[in-house]
Design an enzyme around this catalytic site. Sequence first.
Site, PDB file in Angstrom:
ATOM      1  N   HIS A 174      32.733 -30.311 -21.880  1.00 48.80           N
ATOM      2  CA  HIS A 174      31.907 -29.090 -21.821  1.00 48.80           C
ATOM      3  C   HIS A 174      30.463 -29.437 -22.157  1.00 48.80           C
ATOM      4  O   HIS A 174      30.006 -29.145 -23.252  1.00 48.80           O
ATOM      5  CB  HIS A 174      32.472 -28.040 -22.791  1.00 48.80           C
ATOM      6  CG  HIS A 174      31.946 -26.657 -22.556  1.00 48.80           C
ATOM      7  ND1 HIS A 174      30.742 -26.218 -23.031  1.00 48.80           N
ATOM      8  CD2 HIS A 174      32.469 -25.617 -21.870  1.00 48.80           C
ATOM      9  CE1 HIS A 174      30.547 -24.946 -22.683  1.00 48.80           C
ATOM     10  NE2 HIS A 174      31.579 -24.563 -21.963  1.00 48.80           N
ATOM     11  N   PHE A 175      29.671 -30.026 -21.305  1.00 44.10           N
ATOM     12  CA  PHE A 175      30.058 -30.515 -19.986  1.00 44.10           C
ATOM     13  C   PHE A 175      29.729 -32.003 -19.965  1.00 44.10           C
ATOM     14  O   PHE A 175      28.888 -32.430 -20.761  1.00 44.10           O
ATOM     15  CB  PHE A 175      29.288 -29.775 -18.890  1.00 44.10           C
ATOM     16  CG  PHE A 175      29.530 -28.286 -18.887  1.00 44.10           C
ATOM     17  CD1 PHE A 175      30.652 -27.759 -18.261  1.00 44.10           C
ATOM     18  CD2 PHE A 175      28.668 -27.425 -19.528  1.00 44.10           C
ATOM     19  CE1 PHE A 175      30.859 -26.381 -18.253  1.00 44.10           C
ATOM     20  CE2 PHE A 175      28.887 -26.051 -19.527  1.00 44.10           C
ATOM     21  CZ  PHE A 175      29.985 -25.525 -18.893  1.00 44.10           C
TER      22      PHE A 175
END
Lengths: 84, 144
Positions: free
Chosen positions: B49-50
């Site tokens: 993430h991410f």
Amino acid sequence: MDTNEVTNTLRKIIAEAAEIEPEAVTMDAHFIKELDLDSMLLLEIAAKVEKTFKVKLEERDLKELTSLRQSITVAQKYMAQRGS
Amino acid sequence: MTLDFDQICALLPHAYPFVLIDRAVEVVPGQSITALKNVTGTEPFVQGHFPRRALMPGVLMIEAAAQACCLMMLAGHPSPKPLYALGRVERFRFRSPVRPGDQLVVTAKADKVVSTAAIAEVVCRVGEVEVASGRLSFGQVGSA
């Protein structure tokens, strides 16, 4: 605040919590069985009642918040104690 | 009252990697708390993430706020400590990204407390910037 004002104010608070139209909050509709409220939403209603009517509800009285009619009785009891 | 990480781990029912509060710098039991979460680049969530833009997920900010609320209710509570679960998330807004290197400062103030449940207003800040805020309801679901 007269009974009509108390009723309309409580109806709006309950309708917002239940996410329904105020007209659907009839005097004796049971909060849990008919309006699909849960304990978290009842606590939210109690918090909004305290802010709106400037009262402090005792925990034992939260159990009385089962319908609009009962809620009016509870709110008016506290408002009378407060002297308004 | 303050709580260090060891005290937090003793109070919360959570365990690694889901303890999202590092320190509580001010606790008024049952009333308010200010707690810290130091976000690092080695957090498990950063992997996904991410991959090329690390951001703390908003849901984990809610979880950090919920854990802060939990500590507010458990600090000073006699044993057996109740187990609280999140019951309602209301009006939560995320205003600014939180990234590795940031210190998330979570403040919570109880709005309504009864013996088995509570509602709190929470605000998350990084420095002077308010990054998230909302309202959490939580109730007892047993003992920890």
